[in-house]
Scaffold this active site. Structure first.
Site, PDB file in Angstrom:
ATOM      1  N   LYS A 149       0.816  -1.217   0.000  1.00 19.25           N
ATOM      2  CA  LYS A 149       0.000   0.000   0.000  1.00 19.25           C
ATOM      3  C   LYS A 149       0.853   1.272   0.000  1.00 19.25           C
ATOM      4  O   LYS A 149       0.380   2.336  -0.375  1.00 19.25           O
ATOM      5  CB  LYS A 149      -0.973  -0.016   1.173  1.00 19.25           C
TER       6      LYS A 149
HETATM    7  C1  LIG Z   1      -4.429  -4.426   0.971  1.00 21.30           C
HETATM    8  C2  LIG Z   1      -3.660  -5.666   0.854  1.00 21.30           C
HETATM    9  C3  LIG Z   1      -4.015  -6.675  -0.069  1.00 21.30           C
HETATM   10  C4  LIG Z   1      -5.244  -6.593  -0.941  1.00 21.30           C
HETATM   11  O1  LIG Z   1      -5.163  -5.587  -1.940  1.00 21.30           O
HETATM   12  P1  LIG Z   1      -6.498  -5.050  -2.634  1.00 21.30           P
HETATM   13  O2  LIG Z   1      -6.042  -3.927  -3.498  1.00 21.30           O
HETATM   14  O3  LIG Z   1      -7.396  -4.591  -1.522  1.00 21.30           O
HETATM   15  O4  LIG Z   1      -7.081  -6.174  -3.401  1.00 21.30           O
HETATM   16  C5  LIG Z   1      -3.216  -7.803  -0.139  1.00 21.30           C
HETATM   17  N1  LIG Z   1      -2.147  -7.955   0.658  1.00 21.30           N
HETATM   18  C6  LIG Z   1      -1.773  -7.011   1.544  1.00 21.30           C
HETATM   19  C7  LIG Z   1      -0.598  -7.259   2.418  1.00 21.30           C
HETATM   20  C8  LIG Z   1      -2.506  -5.835   1.686  1.00 21.30           C
HETATM   21  O5  LIG Z   1      -2.131  -4.918   2.582  1.00 21.30           O
END
Ligand SMILES: *Cc1c(COP(=O)(O)O)cnc(C)c1O
Length: 543
Positions: A113
């Site tokens: 993120k």
């Molecule tokens: C947010 C997140 C996801 C999922 O991503 P999306 O864009 O919500 O599908 C997967 N793995 C981790 C570690 C995350 O923080």
């Protein structure tokens, strides 16, 4: 380039308005007027571009130059990715001839993120600073108060994205004592004066309810200009398209040392994406629609499998109606995975960042499916597609489900395939990659991706190479990793997994505000006390 809502279709917004608004007032999500196509010579011109250079090229296809010039965009992107530890930003790592891992966790909080939130924070600051520079001295300066709730995963990435940004304050609520020690330390050791961690005596749901109530409070919202940073913000999707392009070039470069040119020309890339709110994989869909050559995208879910079920049946439904409720009969073989059912239907799994009931960004894909589904029969308009999406989403809200027409499901299956992974399979996968050659320790979210990759590989032809997106560093999810590898010969968490940045983190100085009860009034008080609300220096002059 302008943007419109998946539920409206008429009103057009600039990129700046789209980013600052987040969720559309009609409940929809913003998407671009058109999906831009790659310039003719992109394959040669972009082949040796860095992450920053590729970001400038890709992002400028979606942002009008009179909104952000190329030089300004470059400065924003450079600043955003200077916080990453790896020179490639998102390096590609080979596991074997057929499987590569795209490591997205080299940002400040060790999770993918960061890629989006580092840029989003700088965009917020850029827009606010520009707006405020245009104001006369007696006018009130604009400010933004970002409020969010976290169970641990996203809070730190948001805090690191917004720390120290002009005219922005951020308040992150977490349930006191209920987030992992590492994640709590990651959030509360940020001591910038615009960052406020609220440790609320209560549950994550309490925190989320308070945040929802704050946004619904019109007066409070207007006074403090509340801003959200959740995964539906268009800028987050856009930022994430870049690593699909970068990994495409990196893969070709790595393969060129082992393959003949004719073999290289035949290689098909299949991206496999651990998925929760469908943001990360949606970015891949945009890259595909822009013209990046790839096979089907693989949606990898944990046992919160609303998406995997959609691709099986065309029903998008919160609760699985095809199997009897737990306890009604003996579970089918292989269906038990130890996941705990939570009130409201979300299951707690070993990959908590993907524990969702519905996928917020899925609505954007539904819009394209509705549009193309209509186009088949007659020349459809944007408004008609938005109307269809409106009906579908209404039905999800009202009845908890919607069944899309078969031709829409067929369209969805053209670009995607979906697989579900249980907690047990997640642990097994962590183990098997640790014991593999090269030995590689993955976090539980990445393991869900690797498992899905193995399952779909059976249907692939010989020229397909898989790129699995790795969304978190294993040290962030030490509990699951330790559980999987306990007793494995030669495993040493401190030596094999723990990055130097995490050492001593638990002892560092913290800044956290205790909220003694899950009450909105207590949270409001904290925000009123600490939010930046830039007052004009003097009264307006008489005219
Ligand atoms: C947010 C997140 C996801 C999922 O991503 P999306 O864009 O919500 O599908 C997967 N793995 C981790 C570690 C995350 O923080």
């Amino acid at each position: 380039m302008k943007y419109f809502s998946t539920r409206g279709g008429n009103e057009l917004l600039s990129f700046e308005e789209t980013v600052l608004t987040g969720l559309a007032p009609d409940g929809g999500l913003y998407i671009p007027e058109t999906i831009p196509q790659l310039p003719e010579n992109w394959q040669t011109e972009w082949a040796n571009h860095s992450f920053v250079e590729l970001s400038v090229e890709v992002l400028s296809l979606y942002i009008s130059r009179d909104e952000i010039s190329k030089a300004q965009l470059r400065a924003l992107v450079e600043k955003s990715y200077s916080t990453f530890r790896h020179p490639d930003v998102t390096p590609l790592r080979k596991l074997n001839n057929k499987v590569f891992v795209l490591e997205l966790f080299h940002g400040p909080t060790f999770a993918f993120k960061d890629v989006a939130l580092q840029l989003l924070g700088n965009l917020f600051e850029f827009f606010l600073t520009r707006r405020n520079a245009k104001k006369a001295a007696y006018e009130k300066q604009e400010s933004l108060t970002v409020v969010g709730a976290t169970s641990g995963d996203t809070g730190s990435a948001a805090i690191y994205g917004l720390r120290n940004k002009a005219d922005i304050s951020i308040f992150i609520l977490h349930p006191k004592g209920r987030v992992s020690p590492i994640q709590e330390a990651q959030m509360t050791t940020v001591t910038d004066s615009n960052v406020h961690n609220l440790a609320v005596k209560g549950t994550f749901d309490d925190c989320q309810d308070i945040v929802k109530a704050l946004f619904a409070d019109r007066e409070f919202n207007a006074t403090h200009h509340l801003g959200a940073i959740n995964s539906i913000n268009w800028a987050r999707i856009l930022a994430q398209t870049v690593y699909y392009f970068l990994s495409y070039f990196h893969l070709r470069r790595q393969l060129s040392s082992t393959l003949q040119p004719s073999e290289l020309a035949d290689v098909k890339i299949q991206y496999v994406v651990p998925t929760g709110n469908f943001g990360d994989i949606l970015a891949g869909y945009y890259a595909k629609r822009m013209g990046l050559p790839m096979g089907q995208l693989v949606v990898a879910t944990n046992s919160n499998d609303i998406l995997a079920r959609f691709w099986k049946s065309g029903a998008y439904e919160k609760v699985d109606s095809s199997t009897p409720p737990v306890g009604a009969s003996a579970p089918a073989a292989g269906s038990s995975d130890g996941a705990q059912t939570h009130i409201g239907g979300v299951k707690e799994t070993l990959s908590p960042a993907m524990d969702i009931l519905v996928s917020s960004n899925f609505e954007r894909l539904l819009w394209y499916l509705a549009f193309e589904g209509l186009e088949k029969s007659h020349s459809a308009t944007r408004r008609e597609a938005s109307k269809t999406v409106n009906t579908w989403m209404h039905s999800v809200k009202q009845d908890g489900r919607v069944q899309v027409p078969i031709k829409v499901l067929e369209l969805a299956r053209r670009d995607f395939v979906a697989e579900r992974t249980s907690d047990e399979q997640t642990l097994e996968t962590i183990r098997s990659y640790f014991l593999g050659d090269p030995s590689y320790v993955v976090d539980p979210h990445t393991a869900v991706g690797l498992h899905a990759a193995e399952v779909v590989a059976g249907q692939n032809d010989a020229s397909t190479v898989q790129v699995v997106l790795s969304t978190a560093h294993p040290a962030k999810f030490s509990e699951a990793v330790t559980r999987a590898l306990e007793g494995a010969a030669g495993f040493d968490f401190e030596k094999d997994v723990l990055p130097v940045e995490f050492r001593g983190l638990l002892e560092k100085e913290r800044r956290v505000i205790d909220v003694e009860a899950p009450k909105i009034e207590l949270v409001k008080k904290v925000i009123e006390q600490f939010a930046i609300n830039v007052e004009p220096p003097a009264a307006a002059p008489s005219v």
